[in-house]
Structure formats: C-alpha cells, structure tokens
Design a protein around this motif. Structure first.
Motif, PDB file in Angstrom:
ATOM      1  N   TYR A  18      20.983  42.828 107.783  1.00 38.37           N
ATOM      2  CA  TYR A  18      22.374  42.180 108.366  1.00 38.37           C
ATOM      3  C   TYR A  18      22.896  41.927 106.401  1.00 38.37           C
ATOM      4  O   TYR A  18      24.212  41.486 106.416  1.00 38.37           O
ATOM      5  N   LEU A  19      21.813  40.438 106.196  1.00 33.04           N
ATOM      6  CA  LEU A  19      23.303  39.564 104.908  1.00 33.04           C
ATOM      7  C   LEU A  19      23.222  40.428 103.946  1.00 33.04           C
ATOM      8  O   LEU A  19      23.997  40.419 102.828  1.00 33.04           O
ATOM      9  N   ASP A  20      22.713  41.283 103.992  1.00 33.68           N
ATOM     10  CA  ASP A  20      22.575  42.692 102.604  1.00 33.68           C
ATOM     11  C   ASP A  20      23.617  43.225 102.069  1.00 33.68           C
ATOM     12  O   ASP A  20      23.898  43.397 101.521  1.00 33.68           O
ATOM     13  N   ASP A  21      24.058  44.102 103.475  1.00 32.90           N
ATOM     14  CA  ASP A  21      25.054  44.959 103.994  1.00 32.90           C
ATOM     15  C   ASP A  21      25.860  44.410 104.494  1.00 32.90           C
ATOM     16  O   ASP A  21      27.041  43.586 103.444  1.00 32.90           O
ATOM     17  N   ASP A  22      26.024  43.779 105.725  1.00 32.55           N
ATOM     18  CA  ASP A  22      27.206  44.157 106.370  1.00 32.55           C
ATOM     19  C   ASP A  22      28.015  41.870 105.919  1.00 32.55           C
ATOM     20  O   ASP A  22      28.968  42.116 105.653  1.00 32.55           O
ATOM     21  N   PHE A  23      27.304  41.219 106.539  1.00 30.91           N
ATOM     22  CA  PHE A  23      27.371  40.361 105.929  1.00 30.91           C
ATOM     23  C   PHE A  23      28.070  40.022 104.047  1.00 30.91           C
ATOM     24  O   PHE A  23      28.884  38.741 104.033  1.00 30.91           O
ATOM     25  N   ARG A  24      27.315  40.759 102.958  1.00 30.76           N
ATOM     26  CA  ARG A  24      28.515  40.203 102.448  1.00 30.76           C
ATOM     27  C   ARG A  24      29.065  40.736 101.651  1.00 30.76           C
ATOM     28  O   ARG A  24      30.340  40.032 100.897  1.00 30.76           O
ATOM     29  N   VAL A  77      31.036  35.717 113.213  1.00 26.20           N
ATOM     30  CA  VAL A  77      29.897  34.480 113.782  1.00 26.20           C
ATOM     31  C   VAL A  77      29.349  35.318 114.995  1.00 26.20           C
ATOM     32  O   VAL A  77      28.419  35.504 114.736  1.00 26.20           O
ATOM     33  N   HIS A  78      30.207  35.698 115.745  1.00 29.62           N
ATOM     34  CA  HIS A  78      29.695  36.528 117.086  1.00 29.62           C
ATOM     35  C   HIS A  78      28.375  37.319 116.902  1.00 29.62           C
ATOM     36  O   HIS A  78      27.483  37.767 116.655  1.00 29.62           O
ATOM     37  N   GLU A  79      29.031  38.654 115.665  1.00 25.11           N
ATOM     38  CA  GLU A  79      27.833  39.583 114.512  1.00 25.11           C
ATOM     39  C   GLU A  79      27.013  38.248 114.015  1.00 25.11           C
ATOM     40  O   GLU A  79      25.747  39.155 113.825  1.00 25.11           O
ATOM     41  N   ALA A  80      27.246  37.977 113.150  1.00 22.68           N
ATOM     42  CA  ALA A  80      26.466  37.330 112.658  1.00 22.68           C
ATOM     43  C   ALA A  80      25.281  36.191 113.464  1.00 22.68           C
ATOM     44  O   ALA A  80      23.967  36.120 113.744  1.00 22.68           O
ATOM     45  N   ARG A  81      25.773  36.004 114.924  1.00 26.22           N
ATOM     46  CA  ARG A  81      24.426  35.483 115.661  1.00 26.22           C
ATOM     47  C   ARG A  81      23.433  36.698 116.224  1.00 26.22           C
ATOM     48  O   ARG A  81      22.706  36.206 116.664  1.00 26.22           O
ATOM     49  N   CYS A  82      24.474  37.415 116.514  1.00 25.40           N
ATOM     50  CA  CYS A  82      23.284  38.851 117.425  1.00 25.40           C
ATOM     51  C   CYS A  82      22.567  38.498 116.195  1.00 25.40           C
ATOM     52  O   CYS A  82      21.801  39.039 116.210  1.00 25.40           O
ATOM     53  N   LEU A 127      22.403  28.225 107.914  1.00 19.35           N
ATOM     54  CA  LEU A 127      23.289  29.712 107.375  1.00 19.35           C
ATOM     55  C   LEU A 127      24.355  29.588 107.686  1.00 19.35           C
ATOM     56  O   LEU A 127      25.391  29.805 108.149  1.00 19.35           O
ATOM     57  N   LEU A 128      23.804  30.229 109.528  1.00 18.32           N
ATOM     58  CA  LEU A 128      25.073  29.986 110.664  1.00 18.32           C
ATOM     59  C   LEU A 128      25.647  28.474 111.304  1.00 18.32           C
ATOM     60  O   LEU A 128      26.749  28.921 110.952  1.00 18.32           O
ATOM     61  N   ASP A 129      24.640  27.261 110.933  1.00 17.32           N
ATOM     62  CA  ASP A 129      25.728  26.306 111.024  1.00 17.32           C
ATOM     63  C   ASP A 129      27.004  26.278 109.573  1.00 17.32           C
ATOM     64  O   ASP A 129      27.870  25.926 110.215  1.00 17.32           O
ATOM     65  N   GLN A 130      26.801  26.562 108.751  1.00 13.40           N
ATOM     66  CA  GLN A 130      27.568  26.896 107.042  1.00 13.40           C
ATOM     67  C   GLN A 130      27.987  27.896 106.875  1.00 13.40           C
ATOM     68  O   GLN A 130      29.716  27.259 107.047  1.00 13.40           O
ATOM     69  N   LEU A 131      28.010  28.839 108.211  1.00 14.01           N
ATOM     70  CA  LEU A 131      28.847  29.725 107.747  1.00 14.01           C
ATOM     71  C   LEU A 131      30.169  29.467 109.009  1.00 14.01           C
ATOM     72  O   LEU A 131      31.544  29.571 108.868  1.00 14.01           O
ATOM     73  N   MET A 132      29.821  28.853 110.400  1.00 12.22           N
ATOM     74  CA  MET A 132      30.945  28.053 110.583  1.00 12.22           C
ATOM     75  C   MET A 132      31.753  27.334 110.480  1.00 12.22           C
ATOM     76  O   MET A 132      32.361  26.966 111.233  1.00 12.22           O
ATOM     77  N   ARG A 133      31.132  26.132 109.649  1.00 10.63           N
ATOM     78  CA  ARG A 133      31.540  24.333 108.969  1.00 10.63           C
ATOM     79  C   ARG A 133      32.923  25.715 108.426  1.00 10.63           C
ATOM     80  O   ARG A 133      34.095  24.564 107.899  1.00 10.63           O
ATOM     81  N   TRP A 134      31.886  26.598 107.711  1.00  6.92           N
ATOM     82  CA  TRP A 134      33.032  27.514 106.153  1.00  6.92           C
ATOM     83  C   TRP A 134      34.572  27.873 106.649  1.00  6.92           C
ATOM     84  O   TRP A 134      34.840  27.631 106.162  1.00  6.92           O
ATOM     85  N   LEU A 135      34.229  28.525 108.243  1.00  7.46           N
ATOM     86  CA  LEU A 135      35.195  28.556 108.284  1.00  7.46           C
ATOM     87  C   LEU A 135      35.920  28.322 108.662  1.00  7.46           C
ATOM     88  O   LEU A 135      37.840  28.333 109.070  1.00  7.46           O
ATOM     89  N   ALA A 136      35.445  27.583 109.526  1.00  7.17           N
ATOM     90  CA  ALA A 136      36.367  26.437 110.238  1.00  7.17           C
ATOM     91  C   ALA A 136      37.301  25.318 109.781  1.00  7.17           C
ATOM     92  O   ALA A 136      38.627  25.349 109.840  1.00  7.17           O
ATOM     93  N   GLU A 137      36.800  25.032 108.459  1.00 12.22           N
ATOM     94  CA  GLU A 137      37.428  24.534 107.166  1.00 12.22           C
ATOM     95  C   GLU A 137      38.577  25.643 106.019  1.00 12.22           C
ATOM     96  O   GLU A 137      39.367  25.352 106.137  1.00 12.22           O
TER      97      GLU A 137
END
Length: 142
Positions: A35-41, A9-14, A100-110
């Motif tokens: 970022y989304l194409d490489d590290d995030f994926r 999440v920290h990396e995605a926020r950056c 996307l950031l909200d969904q990422l945080m929600r998914w990881l928390a779940e």
C-alpha cells in the motif's frame, strides 16, 4: 480538502492498523508495504502537487513547515517500507506504522489549517485538475 483527507486517512488505517499489531504476520506487514509503495505514494504526490499550486497563497513560514512535515512523512514511509520487507520485524513495523499514521494525520490537519479561508476558485487550472483527481480517487465508502 477535509473529505479528501478523511478518505486518505481511512484508507491508510485499513492497511496500516493491522500491521500495528505486534504479532502481525509477514503477509499483513507486506500488505502495508505494498500500500505504501503504490496508493499511498500516489496520493502523497498529488497532495504535494496541490501544495505547490497553493504555495503563493500560504505564508512563507507555513509553506516551509508544510514542506518539512511532508518530507518527514516520506522519510517515515521509506523507513517503514525498508523494515516491513524483512521477516521478524513485527514490533518495529508496529511502531513505524503508528508513527507514519500519526504524521499523516498531523500533516493533513496542518494543510487544512494553512489553506483555511481559500476557496476553490483560488486555484489555477493545474491546481483544480489535481484537486479533481484527488476527489475522484476518493473511495465512495469514506
């Protein structure tokens, strides 16, 4: 998993928060797209692999919900990738990056909630390898 997820999440926020500015220039949006194409994926694929290893330990409803939420996250990533490559899309990118950031945080928390109570020794060797890879990829500053 919390430490690994917090680092993601920290990396995605950056990368995504600068693109959330409605006045973000093309190059700021482009950095988010790259970022989304490489590290995030790559991180997403590791997380999905770990979830596949954990599936036998999750209830069927939990496993299905996590898969559905992960699919939603990837659809948001693909949409943001598509609009982020075009000029004149700052407002759209800002909204998409926030979603996307909200969904990422929600998914990881779940995910964390779904695996609460499981210990590392529950994992098969493949799951242990995936988790070790995720931990190694975690930035030292997060």
């Amino acid at each position: 998993l919390r430490g690994v997820h917090d680092a993601w999440v920290h990396e995605a926020r950056c990368f995504l928060e600068p693109a959330m500015e409605p006045t973000a220039d093309f190059w700021t949006r482009w950095a988010a797209v790259r970022y989304l194409d490489d590290d995030f994926r790559d991180r997403y694929e590791l997380e999905r692999g770990l979830l596949a290893e954990l599936r036998p330990f999750l209830g069927p409803l939990t496993a299905e919900r996590l898969a559905r939420e992960g699919d939603r996250l990837i659809r948001l990533r693909l949409e943001l990738d598509r609009i982020g490559r075009r000029r004149g899309t700052a407002a759209e990118v800002a909204g998409g990056a926030r979603a996307l950031l909200d969904q990422l945080m929600r998914w990881l928390a779940e995910i964390e909630q779904g695996v609460a109570g499981l210990t590392r020794d529950t994992l098969a060797p493949e799951g242990e390898s995936l988790l070790a890879h995720m931990e190694a990829a975690r930035p030292a500053t997060a």
